[in-house]
Write a protein that holds these residues in place. Structure first.
Motif, PDB file in Angstrom:
ATOM      1  N   ALA A 114      -6.290   7.870  -4.259  1.00 51.89           N
ATOM      2  CA  ALA A 114      -4.965   8.368  -3.762  1.00 51.89           C
ATOM      3  C   ALA A 114      -4.978   8.409  -2.413  1.00 51.89           C
ATOM      4  O   ALA A 114      -3.866   7.852  -1.531  1.00 51.89           O
ATOM      5  CB  ALA A 114      -4.923   9.932  -4.126  1.00 51.89           C
ATOM      6  N   PRO A 115      -6.097   8.633  -1.426  1.00 52.22           N
ATOM      7  CA  PRO A 115      -5.946   8.599  -0.050  1.00 52.22           C
ATOM      8  C   PRO A 115      -5.724   7.150   0.453  1.00 52.22           C
ATOM      9  O   PRO A 115      -5.150   7.011   1.350  1.00 52.22           O
ATOM     10  CB  PRO A 115      -7.390   8.941   0.426  1.00 52.22           C
ATOM     11  N   GLN A 116      -6.103   6.116  -0.473  1.00 50.80           N
ATOM     12  CA  GLN A 116      -5.882   4.673  -0.074  1.00 50.80           C
ATOM     13  C   GLN A 116      -4.416   4.206  -0.235  1.00 50.80           C
ATOM     14  O   GLN A 116      -3.963   3.565   0.528  1.00 50.80           O
ATOM     15  CB  GLN A 116      -6.699   3.808  -0.851  1.00 50.80           C
ATOM     16  N   LEU A 117      -3.892   4.962  -1.092  1.00 49.74           N
ATOM     17  CA  LEU A 117      -2.510   4.519  -1.393  1.00 49.74           C
ATOM     18  C   LEU A 117      -1.598   4.993  -0.140  1.00 49.74           C
ATOM     19  O   LEU A 117      -0.494   4.483   0.140  1.00 49.74           O
ATOM     20  CB  LEU A 117      -2.071   5.268  -2.661  1.00 49.74           C
ATOM     21  N   GLN A 118      -2.149   6.082   0.623  1.00 50.47           N
ATOM     22  CA  GLN A 118      -1.398   6.517   1.977  1.00 50.47           C
ATOM     23  C   GLN A 118      -1.048   5.305   2.702  1.00 50.47           C
ATOM     24  O   GLN A 118      -0.444   5.646   3.741  1.00 50.47           O
ATOM     25  CB  GLN A 118      -2.019   7.803   2.334  1.00 50.47           C
ATOM     26  N   MET A 180      -9.782  -1.947  -6.839  1.00 51.42           N
ATOM     27  CA  MET A 180      -8.765  -1.779  -6.203  1.00 51.42           C
ATOM     28  C   MET A 180      -8.812  -0.797  -4.932  1.00 51.42           C
ATOM     29  O   MET A 180      -8.626  -1.371  -3.792  1.00 51.42           O
ATOM     30  CB  MET A 180      -7.481  -1.153  -6.901  1.00 51.42           C
ATOM     31  N   THR A 181      -9.728   0.170  -5.200  1.00 48.10           N
ATOM     32  CA  THR A 181      -9.806   1.263  -4.321  1.00 48.10           C
ATOM     33  C   THR A 181     -10.755   0.699  -3.222  1.00 48.10           C
ATOM     34  O   THR A 181     -10.543   0.690  -1.850  1.00 48.10           O
ATOM     35  CB  THR A 181     -10.575   2.378  -4.851  1.00 48.10           C
ATOM     36  N   GLY A 182     -11.821   0.047  -3.731  1.00 49.66           N
ATOM     37  CA  GLY A 182     -12.602  -0.803  -2.735  1.00 49.66           C
ATOM     38  C   GLY A 182     -12.147  -1.850  -1.743  1.00 49.66           C
ATOM     39  O   GLY A 182     -12.001  -1.766  -0.681  1.00 49.66           O
ATOM     40  N   GLN A 183     -10.944  -2.458  -2.507  1.00 55.09           N
ATOM     41  CA  GLN A 183     -10.404  -3.784  -1.600  1.00 55.09           C
ATOM     42  C   GLN A 183      -9.221  -2.976  -0.711  1.00 55.09           C
ATOM     43  O   GLN A 183      -9.329  -3.531   0.418  1.00 55.09           O
ATOM     44  CB  GLN A 183      -9.745  -4.714  -2.607  1.00 55.09           C
ATOM     45  N   ILE A 184      -8.901  -1.860  -1.051  1.00 57.05           N
ATOM     46  CA  ILE A 184      -7.856  -1.442  -0.191  1.00 57.05           C
ATOM     47  C   ILE A 184      -8.418  -0.603   1.127  1.00 57.05           C
ATOM     48  O   ILE A 184      -8.228  -0.845   2.136  1.00 57.05           O
ATOM     49  CB  ILE A 184      -6.861  -0.407  -0.730  1.00 57.05           C
TER      50      ILE A 184
END
Length: 211
Positions: A114-118, A180-184
């Motif tokens: 979620a924080p990465q999507l920001q 995905m989380t790590g890459q973002i």
């Protein structure tokens, strides 16, 4: 969890509206009392009853809308993870026991995502990859399993039962969300947007069993 944060925000929104309504009612009663030199016992009782009715109605309605597959595809990135968690929580009762721990772990992954999507813009190619995985692949996998009659869910289908296919698919999605989380987080958006890995979610085999 983000799902709880969304529920709290919805609750506090209703609480604020109820407070405003009661405040307006009290101000109105005060103005009327000043004009007619007091509202009397029955005026107080009526004001109290109207206040209680307003609180009841505004705290009960509107109910928080339950996310659907369609709304997940259209929701903004900022709330996508939380709404997906809420949707997943509603599906748990229909899932087999081995799938529950995986679904719970996906919820934790979504919290981390979620924080990465920001940090992503809606037009970013990486955003489309996230939406595909969370808004399409995940719901399609679970809904595909739910469409299979219960009597067929534990029957062998090409070496695996639909239940096993579901659990394997959820595990793949769990790993994909982690990647995905790590890459973002590392800013590797080009790698995320251009990679051609295919999620081996076996809908077709499960669908053939259902037919």
């Amino acid at each position: 969890m983000k799902s709880r944060a969304l529920r709290r925000a919805h609750f506090y929104g209703k609480l604020a509206r109820a407070g405003i309504a009661v405040g307006a009612l009290l101000i109105g009663a005060g103005i009327i009392g000043a004009i007619i030199d007091g509202i009397g016992f029955w005026g107080v009782m009526i004001t109290g009853a109207l206040g209680a009715a307003a609180i009841y109605a505004l705290m009960r309605y509107p109910e928080m809308p339950m996310p659907t597959v369609e709304t997940l595809r259209q929701t903004d990135l900022a709330t996508l993870a939380g709404k997906t968690e809420i949707w997943l929580e509603a599906q748990r009762a229909a899932l087999p026991a081995p799938a529950i721990p995986v679904v719970q772990n996906i919820g934790l992954r979504l919290d981390a995502l979620a924080p990465q999507l920001q940090t992503l813009a809606e037009t970013d190619p990486a955003s489309r990859e996230v939406r595909k995985l969370v808004g399409e692949h995940l719901p399609e996998l679970i809904n595909g399993y739910r469409r299979i009659p219960e009597t067929l869910r534990r029957q062998d289908n090409g070496g695996k039962t639909p239940e096993q296919q579901l659990v394997d698919g959820l595990k793949r999605i769990d790993r994909e969300i982690e990647t995905m989380t790590g890459q973002i987080a590392r800013g590797e958006l080009d790698k995320l947007a251009t990679r051609e890995r295919f999620l081996e979610i076996r809908y077709d085999g499960a669908s053939e069993t259902a037919q």
